[in-house]
Design a protein around this motif. Structure first.
Motif, PDB file in Angstrom:
ATOM      1  N   PHE A 310      12.385  -9.629   7.043  1.00  0.00           N
ATOM      2  CA  PHE A 310      13.171  -8.759   6.175  1.00  0.00           C
ATOM      3  C   PHE A 310      12.268  -7.772   5.453  1.00  0.00           C
ATOM      4  CE2 PHE A 310      15.647 -12.492   6.911  1.00  0.00           C
ATOM      5  CZ  PHE A 310      16.942 -12.022   7.036  1.00  0.00           C
ATOM      6  N   PRO A 311      12.729  -6.524   5.276  1.00  0.00           N
ATOM      7  CA  PRO A 311      11.889  -5.472   4.704  1.00  0.00           C
ATOM      8  C   PRO A 311      11.728  -5.596   3.192  1.00  0.00           C
ATOM      9  CG  PRO A 311      14.068  -4.629   5.159  1.00  0.00           C
ATOM     10  CD  PRO A 311      14.050  -6.023   5.707  1.00  0.00           C
ATOM     11  N   ASP A 312      10.510  -5.359   2.738  1.00  0.00           N
ATOM     12  CA  ASP A 312      10.259  -5.268   1.306  1.00  0.00           C
ATOM     13  C   ASP A 312      10.984  -4.046   0.755  1.00  0.00           C
ATOM     14  OD1 ASP A 312       7.880  -6.462  -0.722  1.00  0.00           O
ATOM     15  OD2 ASP A 312       8.633  -4.475  -1.239  1.00  0.00           O
ATOM     16  N   ARG A 313      11.480  -4.167  -0.467  1.00  0.00           N
ATOM     17  CA  ARG A 313      12.277  -3.090  -1.044  1.00  0.00           C
ATOM     18  C   ARG A 313      11.458  -2.096  -1.863  1.00  0.00           C
ATOM     19  NH1 ARG A 313      17.330  -2.924   1.335  1.00  0.00           N
ATOM     20  NH2 ARG A 313      17.644  -4.996   2.223  1.00  0.00           N
ATOM     21  N   ARG A 314      10.116  -2.321  -1.928  1.00  0.00           N
ATOM     22  CA  ARG A 314       9.305  -1.396  -2.725  1.00  0.00           C
ATOM     23  C   ARG A 314       8.022  -0.950  -2.034  1.00  0.00           C
ATOM     24  NH1 ARG A 314       6.585  -2.261  -8.761  1.00  0.00           N
ATOM     25  NH2 ARG A 314       6.512  -0.029  -9.297  1.00  0.00           N
ATOM     26  N   TYR A 315       7.409  -1.819  -1.215  1.00  0.00           N
ATOM     27  CA  TYR A 315       6.082  -1.548  -0.662  1.00  0.00           C
ATOM     28  C   TYR A 315       6.119  -1.386   0.851  1.00  0.00           C
ATOM     29  CZ  TYR A 315       4.411  -2.999  -5.248  1.00  0.00           C
ATOM     30  OH  TYR A 315       4.190  -3.100  -6.599  1.00  0.00           O
ATOM     31  N   ASP A 316       5.195  -0.539   1.362  1.00  0.00           N
ATOM     32  CA  ASP A 316       5.083  -0.364   2.805  1.00  0.00           C
ATOM     33  C   ASP A 316       3.986  -1.275   3.370  1.00  0.00           C
ATOM     34  OD1 ASP A 316       2.587   0.815   2.325  1.00  0.00           O
ATOM     35  OD2 ASP A 316       3.297   2.865   2.645  1.00  0.00           O
ATOM     36  N   THR A 317       3.732  -1.148   4.664  1.00  0.00           N
ATOM     37  CA  THR A 317       2.786  -2.047   5.338  1.00  0.00           C
ATOM     38  C   THR A 317       1.350  -1.837   4.878  1.00  0.00           C
ATOM     39  OG1 THR A 317       2.672  -0.456   7.171  1.00  0.00           O
ATOM     40  CG2 THR A 317       4.228  -2.300   7.379  1.00  0.00           C
ATOM     41  N   GLN A 318       1.059  -0.714   4.232  1.00  0.00           N
ATOM     42  CA  GLN A 318      -0.282  -0.448   3.712  1.00  0.00           C
ATOM     43  C   GLN A 318      -0.413  -0.815   2.241  1.00  0.00           C
ATOM     44  OE1 GLN A 318      -0.586   3.753   4.645  1.00  0.00           O
ATOM     45  NE2 GLN A 318      -1.556   3.332   6.623  1.00  0.00           N
ATOM     46  N   GLY A 319       0.635  -1.355   1.656  1.00  0.00           N
ATOM     47  CA  GLY A 319       0.606  -1.698   0.242  1.00  0.00           C
ATOM     48  C   GLY A 319       0.932  -0.539  -0.674  1.00  0.00           C
ATOM     49  N   HIS A 320       1.326   0.597  -0.112  1.00  0.00           N
ATOM     50  CA  HIS A 320       1.688   1.762  -0.929  1.00  0.00           C
ATOM     51  C   HIS A 320       3.167   1.682  -1.318  1.00  0.00           C
ATOM     52  CE1 HIS A 320      -1.726   4.134   1.280  1.00  0.00           C
ATOM     53  NE2 HIS A 320      -2.187   3.256   0.402  1.00  0.00           N
ATOM     54  N   LEU A 321       3.513   2.410  -2.360  1.00  0.00           N
ATOM     55  CA  LEU A 321       4.909   2.494  -2.760  1.00  0.00           C
ATOM     56  C   LEU A 321       5.704   3.265  -1.713  1.00  0.00           C
ATOM     57  CD1 LEU A 321       4.501   3.366  -6.558  1.00  0.00           C
ATOM     58  CD2 LEU A 321       5.061   1.137  -5.560  1.00  0.00           C
ATOM     59  N   LEU A 322       6.845   2.733  -1.311  1.00  0.00           N
ATOM     60  CA  LEU A 322       7.678   3.413  -0.321  1.00  0.00           C
ATOM     61  C   LEU A 322       8.164   4.766  -0.821  1.00  0.00           C
ATOM     62  CD1 LEU A 322       9.784   0.396   0.995  1.00  0.00           C
ATOM     63  CD2 LEU A 322       8.286   1.834   2.387  1.00  0.00           C
ATOM     64  N   ALA A 323       8.304   4.905  -2.126  1.00  0.00           N
ATOM     65  CA  ALA A 323       8.787   6.168  -2.687  1.00  0.00           C
ATOM     66  C   ALA A 323       7.678   7.202  -2.849  1.00  0.00           C
ATOM     67  CB  ALA A 323       9.450   5.914  -4.041  1.00  0.00           C
ATOM     68  N   ALA A 324       6.420   6.797  -2.626  1.00  0.00           N
ATOM     69  CA  ALA A 324       5.291   7.714  -2.823  1.00  0.00           C
ATOM     70  C   ALA A 324       5.130   8.645  -1.622  1.00  0.00           C
ATOM     71  CB  ALA A 324       4.013   6.921  -3.053  1.00  0.00           C
ATOM     72  N   SER A 325       4.519   9.790  -1.867  1.00  0.00           N
ATOM     73  CA  SER A 325       4.348  10.783  -0.806  1.00  0.00           C
ATOM     74  C   SER A 325       3.379  10.312   0.272  1.00  0.00           C
ATOM     75  CB  SER A 325       3.845  12.104  -1.408  1.00  0.00           C
ATOM     76  OG  SER A 325       2.610  11.897  -2.099  1.00  0.00           O
ATOM     77  N   ASP A 326       2.447   9.385  -0.051  1.00  0.00           N
ATOM     78  CA  ASP A 326       1.484   8.909   0.936  1.00  0.00           C
ATOM     79  C   ASP A 326       1.964   7.671   1.688  1.00  0.00           C
ATOM     80  OD1 ASP A 326       1.375   7.152  -1.165  1.00  0.00           O
ATOM     81  OD2 ASP A 326      -0.836   7.077  -1.281  1.00  0.00           O
ATOM     82  N   SER A 327       3.224   7.267   1.513  1.00  0.00           N
ATOM     83  CA  SER A 327       3.750   6.096   2.210  1.00  0.00           C
ATOM     84  C   SER A 327       3.960   6.412   3.687  1.00  0.00           C
ATOM     85  CB  SER A 327       5.081   5.663   1.593  1.00  0.00           C
ATOM     86  OG  SER A 327       5.689   4.654   2.371  1.00  0.00           O
ATOM     87  N   ASN A 328       3.721   5.411   4.543  1.00  0.00           N
ATOM     88  CA  ASN A 328       3.979   5.598   5.964  1.00  0.00           C
ATOM     89  C   ASN A 328       5.452   5.377   6.324  1.00  0.00           C
ATOM     90  OD1 ASN A 328       4.315   2.812   5.904  1.00  0.00           O
ATOM     91  ND2 ASN A 328       2.378   2.363   6.960  1.00  0.00           N
ATOM     92  N   GLY A 329       6.255   5.014   5.323  1.00  0.00           N
ATOM     93  CA  GLY A 329       7.682   4.845   5.539  1.00  0.00           C
ATOM     94  C   GLY A 329       8.078   3.568   6.241  1.00  0.00           C
ATOM     95  N   GLN A 330       7.106   2.691   6.512  1.00  0.00           N
ATOM     96  CA  GLN A 330       7.398   1.430   7.187  1.00  0.00           C
ATOM     97  C   GLN A 330       7.290   0.292   6.178  1.00  0.00           C
ATOM     98  OE1 GLN A 330       4.746   1.060  10.529  1.00  0.00           O
ATOM     99  NE2 GLN A 330       5.291   3.066  11.353  1.00  0.00           N
ATOM    100  N   PRO A 331       8.396  -0.327   5.799  1.00  0.00           N
ATOM    101  CA  PRO A 331       8.344  -1.357   4.767  1.00  0.00           C
ATOM    102  C   PRO A 331       7.586  -2.602   5.224  1.00  0.00           C
ATOM    103  CG  PRO A 331      10.530  -1.248   5.747  1.00  0.00           C
ATOM    104  CD  PRO A 331       9.768  -0.084   6.280  1.00  0.00           C
ATOM    105  N   LEU A 332       6.917  -3.213   4.280  1.00  0.00           N
ATOM    106  CA  LEU A 332       6.272  -4.499   4.525  1.00  0.00           C
ATOM    107  C   LEU A 332       7.353  -5.524   4.863  1.00  0.00           C
ATOM    108  CD1 LEU A 332       3.679  -6.311   4.250  1.00  0.00           C
ATOM    109  CD2 LEU A 332       4.362  -6.646   1.860  1.00  0.00           C
ATOM    110  N   MET A 333       7.107  -6.353   5.875  1.00  0.00           N
ATOM    111  CA  MET A 333       8.105  -7.321   6.302  1.00  0.00           C
ATOM    112  C   MET A 333       7.769  -8.712   5.757  1.00  0.00           C
ATOM    113  SD  MET A 333      10.146  -5.328   7.906  1.00  0.00           S
ATOM    114  CE  MET A 333      11.291  -6.432   8.736  1.00  0.00           C
ATOM    115  N   HIS A 334       8.807  -9.413   5.311  1.00  0.00           N
ATOM    116  CA  HIS A 334       8.674 -10.780   4.817  1.00  0.00           C
ATOM    117  C   HIS A 334       9.438 -11.715   5.743  1.00  0.00           C
ATOM    118  CE1 HIS A 334       7.018  -9.458   0.924  1.00  0.00           C
ATOM    119  NE2 HIS A 334       7.900  -8.469   0.991  1.00  0.00           N
ATOM    120  N   HIS A 335       8.819 -12.808   6.111  1.00  0.00           N
ATOM    121  CA  HIS A 335       9.481 -13.777   6.986  1.00  0.00           C
ATOM    122  C   HIS A 335      10.321 -14.737   6.151  1.00  0.00           C
ATOM    123  CE1 HIS A 335       7.639 -12.643  10.794  1.00  0.00           C
ATOM    124  NE2 HIS A 335       6.512 -12.459  10.128  1.00  0.00           N
TER     125      HIS A 335
END
Length: 485
Positions: A310-335
């Motif tokens: 399931f996708p994290d609702r705040r952070y991407d796979t690089q640990g960046h904020l999903l809302a930030a301009s430097d986010s890769n847009g891919q949410p961190l996944m939690h099992h």
């Protein structure tokens, strides 16, 4: 005094003495025909008697013409046809004003294997649904929870359920295997099922947090479920099944109905959903010295675990904020994902006079983790009143409220988006809905249900693109007509 009442309740449950009854041998868990209705379910008068016998044809519009249905039932065949028509009108607020129609027709076939094949305790069940109309919620309101369980937002004809059930030990163990819709049994509050808003059926919390909205009406998934009755006031319900009724990704661009248009596409690629629930039946009249009619109630405690990612609702796979301009847009996944819930259905007033009158209360509360869930907490509660409308002893009035609040990381994502200067985001709020409904049988098999709903903080405070302002609180009038043929 409180300690004495509590000790009597616990003792009664342990001894199995609240309802001294036996369960007759019959086909496995012969389901009520109303099991296929997601909302606006005809609410019977509160009773302590077990609901385990087939419904009579006097509850249908056509009855038993020339005894055909009785002869079919004698041979183990039972066919039910139900039709639902709904009209919705947005009087104020929401995305736009206006009227919308939706409807559904449901056909169910039950085959009792005892008269058919001499195989006792077996039941084959198959049902299909035809959906039509438009979604008033999507087109005109924008709420998190749809105005009705039938507001599916699509037009198609599809398989609903197809399973085989087998009862053992006089049905103290009942197993179903096949394509199952768990929300006909799990998470169910009987009194809440009177109301039309979908949050009182399959609630908004699991619907928002599971793949494809979770396995719920009008979807089914392959799985197995078992009901165990260790002592008759207590039953245990467990199920293991696929967690994804659409077979698609968590974030989808197409509607659920478009992704699985026939209801026959089953996927086991995302995860397994395991559910468990314990139900305790009580008669509160036995705990009081005041003369009264039966005060039946059912208290439930349950939960589920989903093994999917399931996708994290705040952070991407690089640990960046999903809302930030430097986010890769891919949410961190939690099992894994989970939810726990508790339900109370309790009749508290039943004078047992010449006119059948009763009042009941229900409450359902649920909670889950905040990392991977857009909604982490939900509550539904309300009252139902039988026989209080003059000269309408079979009518039922209901008043209920529900709310769903966002998870911690969903709140923070909203704040991050505001700080980043997003121009299409408003501060997140908690959506509340209030419903007033009146269920009125007009003749055998036909029930008319006028309905009013008020939604506060629609969609959690979403933006109306047409006006550039927050969507206003919505006042909605509805009319449901359910016919059992």
């Amino acid at each position: 005094m409180k300690r004495d009442v509590l000790s009597r309740l616990i003792g009664a449950v342990i001894l199995g003495g609240l309802f001294p009854m036996t369960v007759p041998a019959q086909a496995a868990d012969n389901p009520p025909v109303t099991d296929v209705l997601p909302s606006g379910v005809p609410l019977p008068f509160p009773s302590t008697a077990p609901n385990n016998t087939p419904q009579g044809w006097d509850t249908t519009l056509l009855g038993d013409p020339d005894g055909v249905r009785s002869r079919l039932r004698a041979h183990g065949v039972r066919i039910n046809l139900q039709d639902v028509e709904e009209l919705w009108g947005v009087a104020s607020g929401g995305i736009s004003r206006g009227a919308t129609y939706n409807g559904a027709t449901i056909v169910t076939l039950n085959l009792d294997t005892a008269p058919l094949f001499g195989w006792h305790g077996g039941l084959f069940n198959i049902s299909a649904i035809q959906l039509r109309g438009r979604s008033a919620t999507a087109d005109r309101v924008g709420a998190i929870n749809t105005l009705s369980g039938y507001d599916a937002g699509g037009r198609n004809t599809r398989l609903f359920e197809m399973w085989y059930g087998q009862g053992f030990w006089n049905n103290r163990l009942d197993i179903r295997l096949g394509a199952i819709d768990p929300d006909t049994e799990f998470l169910v509050s009987d009194n809440a099922s009177l109301f039309l808003n979908s949050d009182f059926g399959w609630p908004g919390v699991p619907s928002a947090n599971l793949y494809g909205g979770g396995p719920s009406w009008p979807m089914s998934v392959p799985g197995i479920r078992a009901r165990i009755i260790p002592t008759y006031p207590v039953s245990v319900l467990v199920g293991v099944m696929d967690d994804n009724p659409t077979g698609g990704p968590f974030f989808r661009e197409r509607s659920m109905l478009d992704m699985n248009p026939t209801g026959t596409q089953f996927s086991l690629s995302t995860g397994v959903l395991a559910l468990a629930e314990v139900d305790v039946s009580v008669d509160a009249a036995g705990l009081s010295d005041v003369p009264t009619g039966a005060l039946p109630g059912v208290w439930k405690l349950g939960g589920f675990y989903d093994s999917g990612a399931f996708p994290d609702r705040r952070y991407d796979t690089q640990g960046h904020l999903l809302a930030a301009s430097d986010s890769n847009g891919q949410p961190l996944m939690h099992h894994g994902n989970w939810m726990i819930y508790g339900i109370v259905d309790q009749t508290f007033w039943n004078p047992d006079g010449d006119d059948p009158k009763a009042a009941s209360v229900f409450a359902r509360i649920m909670g889950t983790g905040g990392k991977q869930n857009s909604l982490s907490f939900g509550v539904q509660a309300g009252f139902t009143f039988h026989g209080i409308v003059p000269w309408r002893s079979n009518d039922v009035l209901g008043l209920a409220w529900g709310m769903s609040t966002a998870g911690s990381r969903a709140w923070h994502f909203n704040r991050d988006s505001l700080q980043s200067g997003a121009d299409d985001v408003l501060p997140l709020r908690t959506e509340h809905h209030i419903e007033l409904t009146w269920q009125a049988p007009v003749c055998n098999g036909v029930v008319v249900q006028p309905d009013f709903q008020y939604i506060h903080h629609v969609g959690g405070g979403i933006l109306n693109a047409a006006t550039g302002r927050r969507v206003g609180d919505a006042a909605v009038f509805g009319l449901n007509m359910t016919t059992s043929f």
